[in-house]
Scaffold this active site. Structure first.
Site, PDB file in Angstrom:
ATOM      1  N   GLY A   1      -9.213 -15.718  67.890  1.00  0.00           N
ATOM      2  CA  GLY A   1      -8.903 -14.794  68.967  1.00  0.00           C
ATOM      3  C   GLY A   1      -9.398 -15.319  70.286  1.00  0.00           C
TER       4      GLY A   1
ATOM      5  N   VAL B   1     -12.406 -17.798  70.341  1.00  0.00           N
ATOM      6  CA  VAL B   1     -13.217 -17.803  69.127  1.00  0.00           C
ATOM      7  C   VAL B   1     -12.443 -18.519  68.026  1.00  0.00           C
ATOM      8  CG1 VAL B   1     -14.400 -16.400  67.400  1.00  0.00           C
ATOM      9  CG2 VAL B   1     -14.330 -15.645  69.781  1.00  0.00           C
TER      10      VAL B   1
ATOM     11  N   LYS C   1     -17.629 -19.602  69.584  1.00  0.00           N
ATOM     12  CA  LYS C   1     -17.030 -19.103  70.818  1.00  0.00           C
ATOM     13  C   LYS C   1     -17.141 -20.199  71.870  1.00  0.00           C
ATOM     14  CE  LYS C   1     -16.825 -15.158  73.954  1.00  0.00           C
ATOM     15  NZ  LYS C   1     -17.332 -13.793  74.256  1.00  0.00           N
TER      16      LYS C   1
ATOM     17  N   ASP D   1     -18.890  -3.579  77.304  1.00  0.00           N
ATOM     18  CA  ASP D   1     -17.580  -3.973  76.766  1.00  0.00           C
ATOM     19  C   ASP D   1     -17.378  -3.354  75.379  1.00  0.00           C
ATOM     20  OD1 ASP D   1     -15.101  -5.149  76.771  1.00  0.00           O
ATOM     21  OD2 ASP D   1     -15.804  -7.143  76.221  1.00  0.00           O
TER      22      ASP D   1
END
Length: 448
Positions: A18, A25, A38, A132
């Protein structure tokens, strides 16, 4: 395939999992098995805060090392990375929605989000705000629920990276104060708002949350529309408070964890999601808001449900006194006026008020002892429920309260909680437990 050399060995990229605003990632093979890496996106034109934010995410994870409920940092570059070569290693975790599946009960959803809220509380206690929170950043790892992706985290005394007027946070889940003035906003309270939106999405099975304050009087928004579960109205009230426009009025993450924990412990049988059709949900969304009269009736019903157990406890105590003393109680005891909330001192008004009391009297014609036992409730206009439970031992002279300084005093206790929440039920249980615990002392005085 590209390789990365860290402190714990070499990692080989295998599959892209993703991407977010500044990072990608990947699944990677490491010396101890598969992990997630990441990587800072390599772009010709990148936001000026991309590399600093990536570095801050690593700093946040290091500061949170060992904190329960946080997806941990495993490894990073062997040497100090340059701004163009930033990456770090995390464990492979199961996303929240994948772990829950489509048939999770409301009990399980409450339990999961209680753990997320508790983890947020631990993060906030260290002066860090996540900023987030959304379902995509909530995970299951190592037999526990975990928060992940601290790419927008705010650390204590850290330089502000967000330009004035620029929104900061996940679309659809962002708190309103983060839209234009993120630098001055309370990130912890913004996290609570976002978690409330995530909780609504998981509870209703919808793709995105509705904007603004959660309004359970609108049937299309109410969790009870989608879930035939006794927890639904209580959860609606909690999400409403989590998404209030004024951050100061929202509960803390720890308070949210406490209330969700109470709901998760509810002994009611688990009920799977109601497989409503899209047409049924659309019809529900078109139902108009409750009228003020209907909402007042709903609040009164919730109040009655909460205080019913308190009244039963008081009546049980009165019956025990009657058996012990052989005296017949008066069916009504005038509660002391100072028991309760006084709107004249400033604040919300009283929408509903009622009391139940009994008294026992014994003594001579001139001097009489009176033991009064009672309960009083007040529902305030701001939705707060005030409960008062207690008893007094008074000395009467010619039928009038002696008001002497040495008059033996009984026990009384009171408290308030948002109406229709687990906290209100817990408050009622605490007050009635105190009633039973403290009564023997004043009964001894009365017997004397």
């Amino acid at each position: 395939m590209q390789r990365y050399r860290g402190r714990l060995g070499t990692y080989e990229l295998r599959e892209r999992l993703g991407a977010g605003g500044n990072g990608e990632v990947w699944r990677a093979a490491g010396v101890s098995g598969d992990v997630a890496i990441k990587i800072l996106k390599q772009r010709r034109i990148a936001p000026s805060d991309a590399a600093p934010r990536f570095a801050r995410e690593v700093a946040a994870l290091r500061k949170l090392e060992g904190v329960a409920g946080i997806l941990p940092l495993i490894d990073g570059p062997a040497d100090e990375a340059s701004p163009s070569d930033r990456w770090f290693v995390m464990p492979i975790a199961t996303p929240l929605k994948q772990r829950l599946g489509g048939e999770a009960s409301l009990k399980v959803i409450c339990e999961a989000h209680a753990h997320f809220a508790a983890a947020l509380g631990r993060v906030h206690e260290r002066g860090i705000a996540h900023r987030d929170i959304k379902p995509d950043n909530l995970y299951w790892f190592n037999d526990q629920w975990c928060l992940g992706d601290f790419g927008l985290a705010d650390l204590p005394d850290a330089a502000e990276l967000t330009e004035s007027g620029r929104k900061l946070g996940p679309a659809f889940y962002i708190a309103p104060e983060m839209l234009n003035h993120a630098a001055d906003a309370d990130g912890a309270k913004a996290d609570v708002y976002s978690l409330g939106k995530a909780l609504w999405v998981l509870a209703t099975g919808q793709t995105y949350p509705m904007p603004g304050v959660h309004d359970p009087t609108f049937a299309g928004s109410a969790i009870a529309t989608y879930r035939n579960d006794p927890r639904s109205p209580l959860l609606d009230e909690l999400v409403r408070r989590m998404t209030l426009l004024d951050p100061a009025e929202r509960p803390s993450a720890n308070d949210v964890a406490h209330e969700l924990g109470l709901l998760a412990q509810d002994p009611q049988v688990d009920i799977p999601p109601d497989p409503d059709s899209a047409l049924k949900r659309l019809r529900a969304a078109l139902v108009p808001h409750f009228t003020r009269r209907e909402e007042a009736a709903r609040q009164s019903t919730l109040t009655e449900a909460t205080i019913d157990g308190v009244k039963q406890t008081v009546e049980g105590v009165v019956k025990a006194i009657e058996t012990q003393t052989g005296l017949q109680p008066e069916t009504w005891y005038d509660m002391p006026e100072y028991w309760g909330y006084d709107p004249h001192l400033g604040g919300p008004g009283i929408k509903d008020e009622d009391s139940l009391g009994y008294s026992f009297e014994a003594g001579g014609d001139v001097h009489t002892w009176r033991l009064g036992v009672g309960v009083k409730h007040q529902l305030l206009s701001d939705g707060t429920l005030c409960l008062h439970v207690g008893y007094h031992l008074d000395r009467l002279i010619d039928g009038h309260d002696a008001n002497t300084l040495d008059m033996p005093r009984g026990w009384e206790d009171q408290g308030s909680a948002p109406n229709g929440t687990p906290s209100a039920a817990e408050l009622a249980a605490r007050l009635t437990a105190g009633l039973k615990q403290n009564l023997p002392d004043v009964m001894n005085r009365y017997a004397e």
